[in-house]
Design an enzyme around this catalytic site. Sequence first.
Site, short mmCIF file in Angstrom:
data_model
loop_
_atom_site.label_atom_id
_atom_site.label_comp_id
_atom_site.label_asym_id
_atom_site.label_seq_id
_atom_site.Cartn_x
_atom_site.Cartn_y
_atom_site.Cartn_z
N TYR A 144 102.07 55.60 19.10
CA TYR A 144 103.29 55.90 18.33
C TYR A 144 102.83 56.55 17.02
CZ TYR A 144 108.00 54.69 16.60
OH TYR A 144 109.27 54.74 16.11
N ARG A 197 113.11 68.53 15.79
CA ARG A 197 112.61 67.89 14.54
C ARG A 197 111.73 66.73 14.96
NH1 ARG A 197 112.11 63.25 13.25
NH2 ARG A 197 114.13 62.37 12.75
N LYS A 215 108.19 56.34 22.63
CA LYS A 215 109.30 55.39 22.35
C LYS A 215 109.52 54.49 23.57
CE LYS A 215 110.98 56.94 18.27
NZ LYS A 215 111.39 56.22 17.09
N GLU A 287 116.78 61.35 20.19
CA GLU A 287 115.59 61.22 19.34
C GLU A 287 115.14 62.59 18.85
OE1 GLU A 287 114.27 57.88 18.93
OE2 GLU A 287 113.32 58.94 17.27
N ASP A 288 114.96 62.70 17.57
CA ASP A 288 114.32 63.88 16.96
C ASP A 288 114.99 65.21 17.32
OD1 ASP A 288 112.79 61.88 15.97
OD2 ASP A 288 110.86 62.70 16.58
N ASP A 310 118.69 57.24 17.34
CA ASP A 310 117.70 56.36 16.73
C ASP A 310 117.37 56.76 15.30
OD1 ASP A 310 115.78 54.30 16.77
OD2 ASP A 310 114.20 55.75 17.22
N ASP A 311 117.28 58.07 15.04
CA ASP A 311 116.89 58.53 13.71
C ASP A 311 117.96 58.22 12.68
OD1 ASP A 311 114.37 59.82 14.47
OD2 ASP A 311 115.71 61.03 15.71
N ASN A 452 107.49 60.27 8.38
CA ASN A 452 106.39 60.22 9.34
C ASN A 452 105.93 61.64 9.67
OD1 ASN A 452 106.60 57.37 9.75
ND2 ASN A 452 108.40 57.74 11.03
#
Length: 621
Positions: A144, A197, A215, A287-288, A310-311, A452
């Site tokens: 991760y 992203r 994830k 996600e992202d 999630d973000d 991150n």
Amino acid sequence: MFALIPRSVISGLSKSAIQGQKGVLTETLKVIKNEDGSKREYHEVCGDFLTPSQVMGIDHLRDPRLNKGLAFTLEERQALGIHGLQPARFKSQEEQLELCRISIERYQEDLNKYLYLTELHDRNEKLFFRLLSENIERLMPIVYTPTVGLACQKFGLIYRRPRGLFITINDVGHCFDVLKNWPEPNVRAIVVTDGERILGLGDLGACGMGIPVGKLALYTALAGIPPHQCLPIVLDTGTNNEKLLEDPLYVGLRQKRVTGKLYDDFIDEFMEGVVKRYGQNTLIQFEDFGNHNAFRFLDRYRDNYCTFNDDIQGTASVAVSGLIASKRVTGKKISDNRFVFLGAGEAAIGIADLCVKAMESEGISQEEARSKIWMVDIDGLLAKDRPEGHLEGHKAYYAKDHAPVKDFAQVVNEIKPSILIGASAAAGAFTPEILKAMASFNERPIIFALSNPTSKAECTAEQAYVNTEGRCIFSSGSPFPPVKFGDKVFQPGQGNNAYIFPGVSLGVILGGIHHIREELFLIAAECVANNVTEEDLAKGSLYPPLSVIKECSMQIAIKILDYAYQERIASVYPEPKDKRAYIESHQYNYNYEPSLPITWQWPTAKYIKTKPLEPTKLGHK
Ligand SMILES: NC(=O)C1=CN([C@@H]2O[C@H](COP(=O)(O)OP(=O)(O)OC[C@H]3O[C@@H](n4cnc5c(N)ncnc54)[C@H](OP(=O)(O)O)[C@@H]3O)[C@@H](O)[C@H]2O)C=CC1
Ligand SMILES: CC(=O)C(=O)O
Ligand SMILES: [Mg+2]
């Protein structure tokens, strides 16, 4: 005894692989229709035979779900037709784990450790998940953040074997057909990205696959969601990353991102395809995605699908959890604070919105709660009349009647916040001057550098402690090693949504919850905060150590089930009396189990050693 064996299993077997079985395979094919209209074909089998899930011979060793390496007993090796395909030595799973630990430590570079773990995942699933699950503090930074970021950047170089599904914009009109190619019939959770992203690293296109894979590895390692129920997906709609477009190693579509109606229709088709293939309760974690799409899709799908972002929501939950825990250090309610955010994107806005909810539950109005939150984006302070134009969407909630300010340090010095939160991917933006200013306004300033991977953090843990005389309460999105300051050693906590999404998803899946309400993220935040001990706080951490994250996931899932049955949003009945036991009964077991079918008659040792196995009468080629 009578059984049906899927044709796909039989056709992959050689005659020799099934030698020694007393069963008879008939040519008869039974055809069974799936709900989606597709068909499954089965061979009828009678006599004492292997259970349908058995794969024989070398294929048993090559199947990561079945492979136990040298842990197969002599009887198993004989019965499965793998005797002689491995060295004579027997090794328990514990001995194999020790070898894995030694092997990993031999690699100096984290990317090589990542590759070792990927190879293990591909080779022996149970061993991989046991290793990860029992060494989460050591290995989470590899599978991760931060290492997964590097793995995504090098994806074209390190790509070996397929994992996950790549659906491209060229598949428009055929999303469902591509989904049907995924071999697992019982997927319960999907993590999907379009790669725009990836962490704070920007647009990595199809190379973003590392994120859903990482994830979902945590879904299993931290929440026990069985791996075959998890499906990582990249929706490849192109990339605007010029470097990737020119990179001969790039493995995605070599074209600019598709936007507008074509893109939106593609995402709609994907969502519909998932429901058609796996049912309406399939959890879809976004996600992202790029900021401009993430909020739109959350608003568009949250009441029609079982989905969350999630973000936005997972990150909000983990940040609020830290703030709940911080009350025990500062003695302040959340609403007693003034916030400054660097960043006003998915993570920052998500956190701000959930902080507002938390403050409302402390008894202040939404308007008052929003007034305590000041946000800065790439154009400076969110101010109503700033020259860049009118603020839209959630940003508008936090826009202030204030003259435009570009300089972040100026905002901090003027607002004098007690909480400083970075979710901007602007590395080093919390300068020593800003950190010192925070220490001058507050006895215990709260500083979250959530971006991150590590290279994008707004400041390091060391910078935070050094510049605040060791008085700050610090958390970061990616892990930092302990920091010695004066005579104290600080072990900062990791404010990462990994504390949240595995447990939330576990509860949602097992409760059959159709839509994921915002309340679930507040419940999760409280659960995590309740696991923070005085000892954790004394070490400077607002989070429980990663070693208890599995218990956090369990508690989150239990509380979510309690809530779901109370609010009548669960669809699995009857309500389990003992929810922990119910959850445990559905969790993945990463310990090796006997590999022989229940119906297998154990031959005597003498038989194994001396008598050659008789060819079986087989009705197929
Ligand atoms: N710890 C955790 O669990 C999580 C951490 N993150 C991390 O947070 C970071 C941001 O993610 P996310 O919110 O999804 O990304 P977004 O792109 O949605 O948001 C980034 C925000 O930062 C702003 N910004 C960018 N550069 C600057 C700068 N130099 N100065 C001021 N503001 C700036 C952008 O401004 P503008 O709006 O004007 O473009 C935008 O508001 C990433 O590094 C990500 O890895 C994300 C999710 C979870
Ligand atoms: C942790 C996470 O989801 C991110 O950085 O995007
Ligand atoms: Mg993310």
